[in-house]
Design an enzyme around this catalytic site. Structure first.
Site, PDB file in Angstrom:
ATOM      1  N   ARG A 163       0.831  -1.187   0.000  1.00 41.55           N
ATOM      2  CA  ARG A 163       0.000   0.000   0.000  1.00 41.55           C
ATOM      3  C   ARG A 163       0.873   1.246   0.000  1.00 41.55           C
ATOM      4  O   ARG A 163       1.900   1.294   0.675  1.00 41.55           O
ATOM      5  CB  ARG A 163      -0.894   0.033   1.244  1.00 41.55           C
ATOM      6  CG  ARG A 163      -1.852  -1.136   1.362  1.00 41.55           C
ATOM      7  CD  ARG A 163      -2.894  -1.142   0.276  1.00 41.55           C
ATOM      8  NE  ARG A 163      -3.794   0.004   0.355  1.00 41.55           N
ATOM      9  CZ  ARG A 163      -4.657   0.343  -0.598  1.00 41.55           C
ATOM     10  NH1 ARG A 163      -4.709  -0.334  -1.729  1.00 41.55           N
ATOM     11  NH2 ARG A 163      -5.449   1.384  -0.450  1.00 41.55           N
ATOM     12  N   ILE A 164       0.465   2.250  -0.760  1.00 36.27           N
ATOM     13  CA  ILE A 164       1.201   3.510  -0.765  1.00 36.27           C
ATOM     14  C   ILE A 164       1.257   4.082   0.652  1.00 36.27           C
ATOM     15  O   ILE A 164       2.246   4.671   1.071  1.00 36.27           O
ATOM     16  CB  ILE A 164       0.529   4.518  -1.727  1.00 36.27           C
ATOM     17  CG1 ILE A 164       0.610   4.004  -3.174  1.00 36.27           C
ATOM     18  CG2 ILE A 164       1.171   5.889  -1.602  1.00 36.27           C
ATOM     19  CD1 ILE A 164       2.005   3.862  -3.725  1.00 36.27           C
ATOM     20  N   ASP A 165       0.173   3.854   1.417  1.00 36.36           N
ATOM     21  CA  ASP A 165       0.136   4.321   2.805  1.00 36.36           C
ATOM     22  C   ASP A 165       1.180   3.625   3.666  1.00 36.36           C
ATOM     23  O   ASP A 165       1.522   4.107   4.745  1.00 36.36           O
ATOM     24  CB  ASP A 165      -1.246   4.070   3.414  1.00 36.36           C
ATOM     25  CG  ASP A 165      -2.316   4.931   2.758  1.00 36.36           C
ATOM     26  OD1 ASP A 165      -1.943   5.920   2.103  1.00 36.36           O
ATOM     27  OD2 ASP A 165      -3.505   4.616   2.903  1.00 36.36           O
ATOM     28  N   ASP A 166       1.659   2.447   3.233  1.00 36.97           N
ATOM     29  CA  ASP A 166       2.649   1.686   4.000  1.00 36.97           C
ATOM     30  C   ASP A 166       4.076   1.994   3.564  1.00 36.97           C
ATOM     31  O   ASP A 166       5.004   1.270   3.908  1.00 36.97           O
ATOM     32  CB  ASP A 166       2.383   0.177   3.864  1.00 36.97           C
ATOM     33  CG  ASP A 166       1.120  -0.249   4.585  1.00 36.97           C
ATOM     34  OD1 ASP A 166       0.736   0.458   5.532  1.00 36.97           O
ATOM     35  OD2 ASP A 166       0.526  -1.266   4.206  1.00 36.97           O
TER      36      ASP A 166
END
Length: 667
Positions: free
Chosen positions: A533-536
């Site tokens: 995930r881009i958030d990760d």
């Protein structure tokens, strides 16, 4: 998009025997069909639609859409003008037209070994019709939302298909969620009725589901939204008068208001207390009492293609849950097609998906996809490690499972215990094992050669692209944001009650594209690799690092069964890497091992990715579906005790263990 020929190195093709039996196309034929599905999607999907029943035919183009927020409202329409009913296609046609009435639809395997049930397609149709009539008798009509909060029992499938049969919209809430989570979802979707059960066991742990449901309904009342009806299934209690599915009933039942403490025994002869179940006669209704007076015939409600089918909420671990909405025709066609081709579904297969129906994988590949293909499935209530770590392989052997579909988290968990549990289970004819997610980028067995770990190629009709931060499409080997350039029939249509959020989350960043939120790398052979995930992504000294990439480097060490990486604030670097590692049985954590792990990450990724903290983690905080709760790990890494709602954890005792094992200083 698709390589001209399969690469020679690092490729798994499948056994020659599997290739001979497979119903999927050859690699060359696959490429030809994929090209046609992109150049003329209408013709491609209309050929597939011929295998289903339509009360009225569609008009105009098969797929109509707008992905560009600068050109107006985002929308996707599939088979506009057509009408059908999914329940009719999944059940009536299989029983009456395809003569599959006596074929087993589900082998239900309970939490305790020895609790089992067999349900045929004819029995499933009868029970769905009965419960559909029950719902109508309670005033549920087309378009109404119904919340379902149940364990993994056959009646869960009955409830969802009964909703579909009368045109109601089901909203299934994972039975591991808290009362607050259930309340939040009921309020958001304005559900008119709740369906639940008295309780269930998840391994050794009793989940008093009715108590949680009552708490949720009280919270709804406190917030000005009273739910007037709650139908409760007796799953753990007993009654003398059996009316449950089939003659081989799961744990017996008795009159709802009179539930008392009783015992249930399984193969291991454990005494199981049954919860005392609260009962409010003004709201609560007994599933079994209602079924007894219901007809087993119910005409389906014919629904328009873009009528709502179901709402499914995200877990909400990073914010307010999103109610993802799917619609009738496109979802039916896509799940049926992906199941048929990705699993190479054949009439004599015994198929087992270990997901929970409370998640989208369970919706698509336990209920809708398999039933649309007349498949026989295993439905499992329990845990992969209960009563011992060989449980999954015993089930594979017991039912002669030929197609096994599970998650990487489950595989990593079981790898910790070595190969002995698998070998102990006996010979199995299981041919395919799938640790996959949604079927958008996926291999086809014996057709598309794969590199283990890659997402391989796009499915028919799916057009992926990789963008850089500026929104430019990257060609050849590249890494960036994974997006899709056009819809497929089963794509979500909106966030229920909040279309603006849908547009903002999935389309606003790169107008003209559907943005998945995943990072992706395409290699020189055209294979796609999801980097996380881009958030990760972590920002370490100005460098963006994928937590998934670091985790992969750690688990390549022979001592490591599983790893999870989170960010920890750093005064100089911005973020530092805090790593949790679970070791294989018999391996002792040591400073020497820690040094080896740091060296391995440096060699695999580079010095910038060297872990600052490595913590021994005997277990990781996971939901009952196997998802790691990374927000809890971030709290532990930062020694923050305010964890929020952790009621969905399968085992919350691991949290205190992890706090005790915290690394207090970096290397």
């Amino acid at each position: 998009m698709i390589p001209d020929k399969a690469p020679k190195e690092d490729v798994f093709h499948g056994s020659e025997d599997l290739k001979k039996k497979a119903h999927v196309p050859s690699f060359e034929k696959y490429k030809e069909l994929y090209t046609k599905s992109i150049e003329n999607p209408d013709e491609f999907w209309l050929n597939i639609a011929k295998d289903f029943f339509w009360k009225t035919k569609h008009t105009g183009q098969f797929l109509d859409y707008n992905f560009d927020v600068t050109k107006g409202e985002i929308f996707v329409k599939c088979m506009d003008g057509a009408s059908t009913n999914i329940s009719y296609n999944l059940l009536d046609r299989n029983v009456h037209e395809k003569k599959l009435g006596d074929k087993v639809a589900f082998y239900w395997e309970g939490n305790e070994p020895g609790d089992e049930l067999t349900v045929t397609y004819r029995e499933l149709l009868q029970r769905v019709c009965q419960f559909a009539n029950v719902l109508k008798s309670q005033g549920v009509k087309k378009g109404d939302r119904v919340s379902i909060y149940m364990p993994m029992v056959v009646e869960l499938v009955v409830a969802m298909l009964a909703c579909v049969r009368i045109g109601a919209v089901h909203s299934i809430v994972f039975a591991g969620f808290s009362a607050e989570s259930l309340c939040e979802r009921i309020l958001d979707s304005q559900c008119s009725l709740l369906i639940t059960a008295d309780g269930f066991y998840r391994g050794d742990k009793l989940i008093n589901l009715k108590l949680l449901a009552d708490e949720a309904l009280q919270k709804c009342r406190d917030k000005g939204f009273p739910v007037e009806k709650c139908i409760m299934l007796k799953h753990l209690s007993k009654e003398a008068d059996e009316t449950s599915l089939g003659s081989q009933s799961p744990p017996a039942k008795r009159s709802c208001p009179d539930l008392q403490q009783e015992n249930q025994t399984g193969r291991v002869k454990k005494t199981r207390p049954v919860p005392q179940v609260p009962w409010n006669p003004e709201v609560d209704l007994c599933w079994h009492a209602l079924i007894r007076g219901a007809s087993d015939e119910c005409e389906p409600e014919w629904c328009e293609s873009e009528d709502p089918l179901f709402i499914l909420y995200t877990s909400g671990s990073t914010g307010k849950p999103k109610g993802v909405l799917h619609t009738v025709s496109g979802y039916m066609l896509y799940t049926a097609t992906t199941f048929k081709l990705v699993f190479d579904s054949q009439p004599d297969d015994i198929y087992w998906c270990t997901a929970d129906i409370g998640w989208i994988t369970g919706h698509s590949y336990i209920t809708y996809g398999p039933l649309a293909n007349g498949a026989t499935s295993v439905l499992f209530e329990g845990l992969p490690t209960y009563p011992d770590v060989g449980r999954m392989w015993e089930i594979v052997d017991k039912y002669h499972v030929t197609k096994f579909y599970t998650a990487p988290t489950a595989i990593r968990l079981l790898m910790k215990y070595g190969s002995e549990p698998v070998q102990k289970a006996g010979d199995s004819n299981c041919e395919l094992c799938f640790p996959l997610g949604g079927h958008v980028l996926t291999p086809l067995p014996a057709a598309t050669p794969t590199k283990p770990g890659s997402a391989t190629f796009p499915f028919f009709g799916v057009v992926p692209a990789i963008l850089n931060e500026s929104g430019e499409e990257l060609e050849g080997p590249s890494e960036g944001y994974l997006v899709f350039k056009q819809p497929w029939p089963g794509l979500m249509r909106t966030v229920y009650g909040n279309h603006q959020r849908f547009e903002t989350v999935y389309f606003k960043k790169f107008p003209g594209y559907y943005v998945t939120g995943d990072g992706c790398r395409r290699d020189k052979d055209g294979y796609y690799w999801i980097t996380g995930r881009i958030d990760d992504m972590l920002n370490v000294s100005g460098h963006l690092l994928s937590t998934a990439e670091v985790e992969s480097a750690l688990v390549e060490h022979e001592a490591v069964a599983e790893a999870a990486v989170v960010g920890k604030p750093h005064p100089v670097k911005g973020e530092s890497l805090y790593c949790f590692v679970t070791l294989n049985d018999g391996v002792t954590y040591s400073r020497t091992l820690e040094a080896e792990l740091r060296k391995q990450v440096r060699e695999k990724i580079g010095a910038i990715a060297t872990p600052d903290y490595i913590q021994n983690a005997p277990g990781l905080p996971k939901t009952r579906s196997g998802k790691i709760m990374r927000r809890v790990l971030r709290k532990i890494a930062n020694d923050e005790r305010d964890l929020g709602d952790i009621s969905t954890l399968a085992d919350d005792s691991v949290v205190e263990q992890l706090f005790q094992n915290r690394c207090c200083s970096a290397v």
